[in-house]
Design an enzyme around this catalytic site. Structure first.
Site, PDB file in Angstrom:
ATOM      1  N   GLU A 179      -1.434  -9.219   3.459  1.00  0.00           N
ATOM      2  CA  GLU A 179      -1.314  -9.802   4.810  1.00  0.00           C
ATOM      3  C   GLU A 179      -2.655 -10.276   5.361  1.00  0.00           C
ATOM      4  O   GLU A 179      -2.695 -11.152   6.229  1.00  0.00           O
ATOM      5  CB  GLU A 179      -0.657  -8.795   5.774  1.00  0.00           C
ATOM      6  CG  GLU A 179      -1.465  -7.558   6.147  1.00  0.00           C
ATOM      7  CD  GLU A 179      -1.315  -6.395   5.168  1.00  0.00           C
ATOM      8  OE1 GLU A 179      -0.985  -6.635   3.991  1.00  0.00           O
ATOM      9  OE2 GLU A 179      -1.545  -5.238   5.591  1.00  0.00           O
ATOM     10  N   HIS A 188      -3.498  -5.217   0.373  1.00  0.00           N
ATOM     11  CA  HIS A 188      -2.967  -5.733   1.649  1.00  0.00           C
ATOM     12  C   HIS A 188      -2.970  -7.260   1.647  1.00  0.00           C
ATOM     13  O   HIS A 188      -3.916  -7.876   2.145  1.00  0.00           O
ATOM     14  CB  HIS A 188      -3.810  -5.207   2.816  1.00  0.00           C
ATOM     15  CG  HIS A 188      -3.615  -3.749   3.072  1.00  0.00           C
ATOM     16  ND1 HIS A 188      -2.633  -3.267   3.903  1.00  0.00           N
ATOM     17  CD2 HIS A 188      -4.255  -2.673   2.568  1.00  0.00           C
ATOM     18  CE1 HIS A 188      -2.680  -1.945   3.912  1.00  0.00           C
ATOM     19  NE2 HIS A 188      -3.658  -1.560   3.115  1.00  0.00           N
ATOM     20  N   CYS A 196       0.832  -1.203   0.000  1.00  0.00           N
ATOM     21  CA  CYS A 196       0.000   0.000   0.000  1.00  0.00           C
ATOM     22  C   CYS A 196       0.871   1.259   0.000  1.00  0.00           C
ATOM     23  O   CYS A 196       1.502   1.550  -1.002  1.00  0.00           O
ATOM     24  CB  CYS A 196      -1.006  -0.042   1.139  1.00  0.00           C
ATOM     25  SG  CYS A 196      -2.489   0.891   0.750  1.00  0.00           S
TER      26      CYS A 196
HETATM   27  N1  GLN Z   1      -2.139   6.730   2.598  1.00  0.00           N
HETATM   28  C1  GLN Z   1      -2.173   5.948   1.399  1.00  0.00           C
HETATM   29  C2  GLN Z   1      -3.511   6.060   0.682  1.00  0.00           C
HETATM   30  O1  GLN Z   1      -4.491   6.424   1.282  1.00  0.00           O
HETATM   31  C3  GLN Z   1      -1.845   4.516   1.674  1.00  0.00           C
HETATM   32  C4  GLN Z   1      -2.882   3.821   2.495  1.00  0.00           C
HETATM   33  C5  GLN Z   1      -2.376   2.547   3.103  1.00  0.00           C
HETATM   34  O2  GLN Z   1      -1.183   2.297   3.143  1.00  0.00           O
HETATM   35  N2  GLN Z   1      -3.272   1.742   3.618  1.00  0.00           N
HETATM   36  O3  GLN Z   1      -3.607   5.758  -0.464  1.00  0.00           O
END
Ligand code: GLN
Length: 577
Positions: free
Chosen positions: A545, A543, A417
């Site tokens: 994970e 994600h 992310c």
């Molecule tokens: N802050 C970033 C976004 O909103 C990444 C979000 C995250 O890592 N979950 O796109």
């Protein structure tokens, strides 16, 4: 086999249909319907928080599944936030995202890792959600002029949320009540679960209370009084626990158990010891099983089931105990010192280790420390790097610097992310010559907004539940590292973000060597980037994970660990030479 339920005076089938081998739809001679009953287990906690109610609930779910029952899991949280999505990871730990996009408590991660239950929006309710729903009903006039009160309106709403999970495909619903018995804010939940047996039959409900039995050094003994008090509070509320799971550092002896049984009004065999596990949380189900908790549940519900099939679980513990390799992975994040903020990532790294019989040592490093001391100094000697998700500007440059180091030094790297967004920033700045490239989350006026707000996010002002959330399909490029790791070209992964790879820069970044390895099916959103000329440089917008299990490591975590093992072997060889 059919039994007569003396308490509820109803016919019922003590053995789930699936275990009986075929449907028995004959009606009993007296004409009563065969009831297909879903049983309810309620897990409460007393004395202190952080006893591991989530782990215990998940372990019970896992053991019941291993005996062939169909289980659903649910958590009720007493706080007023509608969901944990708006809470700081310092306060609450990780926000666990489900396929359906709900942002939930991290205990749901345990449920998914330990069981095969399908979790949905209905699997996690908070006081905030309950009130929101009741207040919306009140505004719609659904209470027909009545005064709306905690009892019965809030408690009715809670009961509905629990009973909604009961269906003919579910043998047992396990509902964990967050917080600690005695908290003011838990009261409506406890009152609701007190009432449920009146509606579904006490014989179909089981109360399991987790409690602490501390060891007092000065007295040289275990103390049962806090447990007596916490059960006392439960009994005042009208809940008599059926089983006590006693968390303790030391073994309970028979006299401790007898005392607890007598004062808390439970049979001796229902006082179960759950000793601290130094080695792994994956030992918890086996330790509960050795104390026969699954038998207690089956006995209580008058069910019969075959022996537990725990081969996979024994195998994973064997692998954990007998590693053939060891690697060290740096986790560079904003909340690095706060393990719960990256709970599923730590777990998924362990799973990658289990898959490759590797002990994975994870060293959390604050990204701000990299800014101060430099990646060279802090990352030298590691076999791999992981940069997890995050929000906010603090420490972002440290993450980018760590990724630059991994790219240049060929250190296996997995970006997740925000970790992927930082990887794109690194490649843009250092490989594509886009000086000052950044994400508009952190630099509104960057000359090269390689990461920008997604179109669907323009104009969104409300913070709660408004990100791109939940499972999204992704198509992988043939011949990419990701496709090889997944062994597939169509995948589905969970998202939680507002910003994305800016498609305007795609050509320039590809020319600089960035491989676009995965996109949304229409090709518009970049979901995975890689470097071809690197042992393992994979960064994903989603994600992974959240979908890793101890018995089925996520391919990207397994891939990172495999690359780290190779790197470690290579560096050992270099050192030896
Ligand atoms: N802050 C970033 C976004 O909103 C990444 C979000 C995250 O890592 N979950 O796109």
């Amino acid at each position: 086999m059919r039994g007569f339920d003396r308490v509820g005076m109803r016919w019922f089938n003590p053995v789930p249909e699936r275990l009986r081998g075929g449907r028995q739809d004959e009606t009993p001679a007296d004409g009563k319907e065969l009831a297909s009953v879903t049983r309810h287990i309620f897990v409460t906690g007393g004395v202190v928080s952080s006893l591991g109610k989530g782990l215990t609930s998940a372990s019970i779910g896992m053991l019941l599944e291993a005996r062939g029952l169909r289980v659903k899991m649910q958590k009720l949280d007493p706080y007023i936030n509608v969901d944990p999505g708006t809470m700081s990871p310092y306060q609450h730990g990780e926000v666990y995202v489900l396929d359906d996009g709900s942002e939930t408590d991290l205990d749901l991660g345990h449920y998914e890792r330990f069981t095969s239950t399908k979790l949905t929006r209905e699997s996690n309710y908070t006081t905030g959600q309950i009130y929101l729903s009741v207040i919306n009903k009140e505004r719609r006039g659904e209470f027909l002029g009545k005064t709306v009160q905690v009892i019965p309106h809030i408690t009715n709403e809670i009961k509905e949320m629990v009973k909604n999970l009961a269906d003919s495909a579910t043998d047992v619903v396990i509902t964990e009540i967050g917080g600690t018995v005695g908290d003011i804010e838990s009261l409506p939940f406890l009152e609701a679960i007190r009432q449920i047996p009146l509606e579904v039959g006490r014989e179909n409900c089981m109360f399991i209370h987790l409690t602490l039995v501390p060891y007092l050094k000065a007295a040289g003994e275990l103390k049962t009084k806090p447990t007596q008090h916490s059960v006392g509070i439960l009994r005042q509320i009208g809940i008599q626990p059926d089983v006590l799971v006693c968390r303790t550092e030391r073994a309970l002896d028979v006299s401790d158990r007898e005392k607890i049984a007598l004062f808390c009004n439970v049979p001796l065999d229902a006082v179960i010891e759950e000793r601290d596990k130094d080695f792994s949380i994956y030992e918890v189900p086996l330790s509960l099983q050795s104390n026969k908790i699954d038998d207690l549940v089956l006995k209580r519900f008058g069910m019969q089931a075959g022996p537990a099939d725990l081969d996979d679980w024994h195998d994973l513990l064997h692998r954990l105990r007998n590693p053939e390799h060891e690697v060290s992975i740096a986790l560079v994040g904003k909340y690095a010192e706060h393990r719960d903020a990256y709970k599923s990532i730590y777990e998924a790294l362990d799973h990658g280790g289990i898959a490759h019989k590797t002990q994975v040592r994870v060293q959390p490093i604050k990204s701000e420390d990299i800014e101060r001391e430099g990646a060279e100094r802090l990352l030298a000697g590691f076999d791999g790097l992981i940069v997890p998700g995050g929000f906010g500007e603090r420490g972002v440059e440290g993450k980018v610097e760590a990724i630059t180091f991994a790219r240049e030094r060929r250190l296996p790297f997995l970006g997740i992310c925000l970790g992927m967004q930082c990887a794109v920033i690194d490649v843009a700045r250092k490989c594509a010559g886009l000086a000052g490239a950044h994400s508009t989350e952190f630099a509104k006026n960057t000359p090269h907004p390689v990461i920008c707000l997604m179109d669907e996010q323009q104009g969104v002002v409300e913070k709660g539940g408004t990100m791109r959330l939940g499972a999204q399909p992704c198509v992988l490029g043939e011949g990419t590292r990701a496709a090889a790791a997944y062994g597939a070209t169509q995948i589905s992964e969970r998202h939680r973000h507002r910003y994305e790879f800016n498609p305007k820069y795609r050509g320039q970044l590809e020319q600089a060597g960035l491989v676009i390895a995965g996109t949304s099916p229409d090709g518009s959103l970049v979901e995975i980037v890689e470097l071809a000329d690197h042992p393992w440089f994979v960064a994903v917008q989603f994600h992974p994970e959240f979908k890793s299990k101890p018995t089925a490591a996520h391919p990207l975590f397994a891939g990172l660990v495999a690359a780290a093992v190779e790197r470690h072997a290579g560096s050992a060889w270099v050192t030896e030479a």
